[in-house]
Design an enzyme around this catalytic site. Sequence first.
Site, PDB file in Angstrom:
ATOM      1  N   ASP A   1      -1.305  13.721  -1.044  1.00 24.18           N
ATOM      2  CA  ASP A   1      -1.805  13.361   0.436  1.00 24.18           C
ATOM      3  C   ASP A   1      -1.702  11.965   0.713  1.00 24.18           C
ATOM      4  O   ASP A   1      -1.355  11.737   1.741  1.00 24.18           O
ATOM      5  CB  ASP A   1      -3.373  13.791   0.633  1.00 24.18           C
ATOM      6  CG  ASP A   1      -3.567  15.295   0.751  1.00 24.18           C
ATOM      7  OD1 ASP A   1      -2.555  16.402   0.822  1.00 24.18           O
ATOM      8  OD2 ASP A   1      -4.664  15.720   0.773  1.00 24.18           O
ATOM      9  N   GLY A   2      -1.860  11.113  -0.478  1.00 26.26           N
ATOM     10  CA  GLY A   2      -1.660   9.618  -0.071  1.00 26.26           C
ATOM     11  C   GLY A   2      -0.275   9.631   0.267  1.00 26.26           C
ATOM     12  O   GLY A   2      -0.043   8.567   1.013  1.00 26.26           O
TER      13      GLY A   2
ATOM     14  N   ASP B   1      -8.698   7.839   7.882  1.00 21.84           N
ATOM     15  CA  ASP B   1      -9.992   7.041   8.294  1.00 21.84           C
ATOM     16  C   ASP B   1      -9.969   5.327   8.202  1.00 21.84           C
ATOM     17  O   ASP B   1      -8.967   4.778   7.982  1.00 21.84           O
ATOM     18  CB  ASP B   1     -11.252   7.259   7.251  1.00 21.84           C
ATOM     19  CG  ASP B   1     -10.622   7.363   5.787  1.00 21.84           C
ATOM     20  OD1 ASP B   1     -10.222   6.402   5.237  1.00 21.84           O
ATOM     21  OD2 ASP B   1     -11.160   8.091   4.956  1.00 21.84           O
TER      22      ASP B   1
ATOM     23  N   ASP C   1     -23.959   0.455   2.202  1.00 23.44           N
ATOM     24  CA  ASP C   1     -22.673   0.004   1.519  1.00 23.44           C
ATOM     25  C   ASP C   1     -21.433  -0.042   2.486  1.00 23.44           C
ATOM     26  O   ASP C   1     -20.520  -0.239   1.857  1.00 23.44           O
ATOM     27  CB  ASP C   1     -22.415   0.955   0.211  1.00 23.44           C
ATOM     28  CG  ASP C   1     -23.389   0.772  -0.813  1.00 23.44           C
ATOM     29  OD1 ASP C   1     -24.086  -0.299  -0.877  1.00 23.44           O
ATOM     30  OD2 ASP C   1     -23.343   1.723  -2.122  1.00 23.44           O
TER      31      ASP C   1
ATOM     32  N   ALA D   1     -14.854  10.501   3.658  1.00 23.34           N
ATOM     33  CA  ALA D   1     -15.858  11.143   4.472  1.00 23.34           C
ATOM     34  C   ALA D   1     -16.956  12.350   4.024  1.00 23.34           C
ATOM     35  O   ALA D   1     -18.026  12.293   3.931  1.00 23.34           O
ATOM     36  CB  ALA D   1     -15.599  11.335   5.939  1.00 23.34           C
TER      37      ALA D   1
ATOM     38  N   ALA E   1     -23.909   5.370   1.674  1.00 21.22           N
ATOM     39  CA  ALA E   1     -25.247   5.098   1.001  1.00 21.22           C
ATOM     40  C   ALA E   1     -26.254   4.013   1.971  1.00 21.22           C
ATOM     41  O   ALA E   1     -26.516   2.837   1.727  1.00 21.22           O
ATOM     42  CB  ALA E   1     -25.033   4.256  -0.283  1.00 21.22           C
TER      43      ALA E   1
ATOM     44  N   GLN F   1      -4.685   0.894   3.456  1.00 23.77           N
ATOM     45  CA  GLN F   1      -4.212  -0.728   3.948  1.00 23.77           C
ATOM     46  C   GLN F   1      -5.705  -1.631   4.068  1.00 23.77           C
ATOM     47  O   GLN F   1      -6.497  -0.962   4.471  1.00 23.77           O
ATOM     48  CB  GLN F   1      -3.468  -0.693   5.277  1.00 23.77           C
ATOM     49  CG  GLN F   1      -2.122   0.131   5.248  1.00 23.77           C
ATOM     50  CD  GLN F   1      -1.794   0.446   6.714  1.00 23.77           C
ATOM     51  OE1 GLN F   1      -1.067  -0.140   7.237  1.00 23.77           O
ATOM     52  NE2 GLN F   1      -2.681   1.602   7.329  1.00 23.77           N
TER      53      GLN F   1
END
Length: 302
Positions: free
Chosen positions: A79-80, A154, A183, A197, A218, A252
């Site tokens: 997927d990357g 995201d 966090d 997510a 968190a 990025q």
Amino acid sequence: MTSRANATSPFKTVALVGRYSAANIAAPLLELASCIAARGHDIVFERETALNIGVQDYPALPPDEMARHADVAVVLGGDGTLLGIGRHLAGASVPVIGVNHGRLGFMTDIPFEDVHNVLPDMLAGQYEAETRSLLQAQVVRDDETIFSALAFNDVVVNRSGFSGMVELAVSVDGFFMYNQRSDGLIVSTPTGSTAYALSAGGPILHPALSGLVLVPIAPHALSNRPIVIPHDAEVVIQVTSGRDASVNFDMQSLTSLLPGDRIVVRRSERTVRLLHPVGYNYYATLRKKLHWHEYPTEDNRL
């Protein structure tokens, strides 16, 4: 929304993009190129892919030029890899087909062992198509944009690995939502809702939904819960305290955010069109990738 294409004229020029950092990627990529060329399609390789695996028999172009010359892009990787080329092709009329040579493969949904059975029909015009949305984000410092990028999955504001929590002030469409000590915070597209997510406790959004999801990472206050907001909302995340926080747009990164920096996130006008084999079903993908249909055995294996 996913739609089935009627029989159309075949794609003429096929761009090939590979996860060239992966071991043993050259042989399957060249095998794929030979298979496609044998059926009468022209082949062009993405330039970095060609350079890294030593392609000499096919032309190679950078992504921007590739978008002008190719009719469809076939991505071999995870997927990357698809996220990266998807950002380059966003807004162009070049759809993307994902062939899995990675691990999970939510978007690269065609197993390599099936590619010879399904890809010829897809390149001949028989496929399921869907449009995926992207995010456009800017980092604003002292009223000046210092960085901007597209994100397929995201936009993530993270604390530094060497400091404590980051404090963020979050507004939506100009209305203050909350101050948050955590966090970090994830702003996700429906596509990204099955990525970071999801692991942070966010909901899965069907890709056809027009929404964004905010997922705290968190949070100090347990009442800071994920929330789904309208797709046309503008989210502003201001860093109020925290040393060396960073922001990531898919893969990025911009590090060393300063107190007062604002990350402005909205849905991009650009989209990416993904193609799947006829019969593709999103729920079947979830069931398979997330092992929803499996139960632990006595030795705790799925």
